[in-house]
Design a protein around this motif. Structure first.
Motif, PDB file in Angstrom:
ATOM      1  N   UNK A  84       1.406  61.468  42.064  1.00  0.00           N
ATOM      2  CA  UNK A  84       2.331  60.632  42.551  1.00  0.00           C
ATOM      3  C   UNK A  84       0.993  59.210  42.296  1.00  0.00           C
ATOM      4  N   UNK A  85       1.335  58.086  41.785  1.00  0.00           N
ATOM      5  CA  UNK A  85       0.391  57.872  41.912  1.00  0.00           C
ATOM      6  C   UNK A  85      -0.004  56.721  42.812  1.00  0.00           C
ATOM      7  N   UNK A  86      -0.473  56.462  43.024  1.00  0.00           N
ATOM      8  CA  UNK A  86      -1.792  55.771  43.492  1.00  0.00           C
ATOM      9  C   UNK A  86      -2.089  54.172  43.279  1.00  0.00           C
ATOM     10  N   UNK A  87      -1.314  53.263  44.221  1.00  0.00           N
ATOM     11  CA  UNK A  87      -1.013  51.872  44.565  1.00  0.00           C
ATOM     12  C   UNK A  87      -2.093  50.769  45.220  1.00  0.00           C
ATOM     13  N   UNK A  88      -3.277  49.958  44.674  1.00  0.00           N
ATOM     14  CA  UNK A  88      -3.568  49.205  45.668  1.00  0.00           C
ATOM     15  C   UNK A  88      -2.830  47.723  45.546  1.00  0.00           C
ATOM     16  N   UNK A  89      -2.622  47.329  46.810  1.00  0.00           N
ATOM     17  CA  UNK A  89      -1.066  46.275  46.413  1.00  0.00           C
ATOM     18  C   UNK A  89      -2.916  44.842  47.410  1.00  0.00           C
ATOM     19  N   UNK A  90      -2.712  43.391  46.758  1.00  0.00           N
ATOM     20  CA  UNK A  90      -4.068  42.869  47.000  1.00  0.00           C
ATOM     21  C   UNK A  90      -2.761  41.964  47.195  1.00  0.00           C
ATOM     22  N   UNK A  91      -2.175  41.628  47.933  1.00  0.00           N
ATOM     23  CA  UNK A  91      -1.246  40.180  48.445  1.00  0.00           C
ATOM     24  C   UNK A  91       0.077  40.762  47.417  1.00  0.00           C
TER      25      UNK A  91
END
Length: 358
Positions: A198-205
């Motif tokens: 499971x990848x980890x994704x951080x959305x900043x806009x």
């Protein structure tokens, strides 16, 4: 001041007893916001919390903490702000990630701050700090939100250290299902537990930072077109939904201009990007003996123990506001029923206690 002290004592007692009226809570919040009673607030509420959960067994501890939250704090906090007591088994006891916040009385301070901001907005007057002004979003029942400076433990075991004014959110229903996805506004340092499935994704806009397990800093301030990603450990992929900007290695930084979709990659020591953490003191499920070593490094005061077994007691707490040594020792002592005293010249602290932590 004596009359004010007596009134504050009465209002606080009624609040903790659950008998305060709406007007009484309003008056109490006004006094809290004034800052004149900070020392007493910390002492009284810490003692109240201690009495609520004194010597609980591991099976009932979570229920007790959540009972305290439900009965005395939750109703005063915005419905869009979810506070979770996260637990981790260690031997025969359960230790709560929320202890540092509870010990420092953040929960009621947040309630007072949110009340003041709401009250001021309704009257057409500016809030305490422009930092709290954020676009309103539709409430989501499964949305978990963390605001401002604190250490956050995510459900997968990853940690996120938020800087002042930061906001971290994730969908509690979908997090960890196919992927681990969070949204960040502001600045934070991520230490992600490795999970190849499971990848980890951080959305900043529109900018997406994707990893499997690594440590990195993201700076994405509201009203600023730049997003900065700096890697401390591992590999990080940065891009959008339609393109990948670049792959970053340790001590590399990528700065993205979201206005014109350009970016700049450079070598930069991660310690430079994380300078904002300087002065923080974090005990993340470590032994009190190890915490004593950190206290010596920070304050230059030796911490010794009358009984060796006390060194093995676990502690989870975060001190992010330049708290004094006495403040930190009070928190540790309250959690474990310790007693502490200084030697005559103040160069050493001796901790004693009657409980065992096995």
């Amino acid at each position: 001041m004596e009359n004010g002290q007596a009134e504050f004592d009465k209002l606080l007692r009624r609040y903790l007893d659950g008998t305060s009226s709406k007007a009484g809570r309003k008056q109490l919040y006004e006094l809290i916001v004034s800052g004149d009673f900070d020392a007493q607030i910390e002492r009284d509420v810490l003692n109240s919390l201690k009495n609520e959960i004194d010597h609980p067994d591991s099976a009932s501890e979570a229920a007790r903490m959540n009972k305290l939250y439900e009965e005395k704090i939750k109703s005063e906090i915005s419905q869009t702000t979810t506070v979770h007591f996260q637990k981790k088994e260690a031997g025969s006891q359960t230790f709560f990630r929320f202890w540092a916040i509870a010990a420092s009385f953040t929960a009621m301070a947040v309630a007072a701050g949110l009340w003041y901001t709401s009250f001021s907005s309704e009257r057409g007057t500016p809030p305490l700090s422009a930092q709290t002004e954020r676009p309103a979003s539709a409430p989501q029942a499964s949305l978990t939100r963390f605001l401002d400076k604190q250490l956050v433990h995510l459900p997968d075991g990853s940690t996120v250290l938020l800087n002042d004014g930061a906001e971290l959110t994730y969908d509690n229903d979908s997090f960890g299902k196919a992927a681990r996805e969070v949204n960040l506004q502001g600045e934070a340092f991520f230490d992600i537990r490795h999970d190849p499935a499971r990848v980890f994704v951080v959305k900043s806009g529109e900018v997406k930072t994707t990893v499997l397990g690594t440590a990195f800093n993201i700076k994405s301030l509201p009203g600023n077109n730049e997003v900065q990603v700096t890697v401390a450990r591992g590999k990080v992929s940065v891009g959008t939904g339609s393109r990948t900007y670049d792959l970053l290695l340790p001590d590399q930084q990528l700065t993205i201009n979201t206005a014109n979709n350009t970016y700049l990659k450079k070598d930069l020591k991660s310690s430079v990007a994380t300078e904002w953490q300087k002065g923080f003191l974090i005990f993340d499920d470590i032994a009190v003996g190890a915490a004593a070593e950190k206290l010596y490094q920070k304050f230059g005061v030796k911490v010794s123990f009358k009984k060796e077994m006390l060194k093995d007691c676990p502690i989870t707490a975060s001190f992010l506001y330049n708290e004094s040594l006495d403040h930190i020792l009070e928190v540790i002592s309250t959690i474990h029923d310790f007693r502490y005293s200084y030697v005559s010249d103040g160069s050493e602290v001796v901790i004693d206690g009657d409980r065992t932590c096995n």
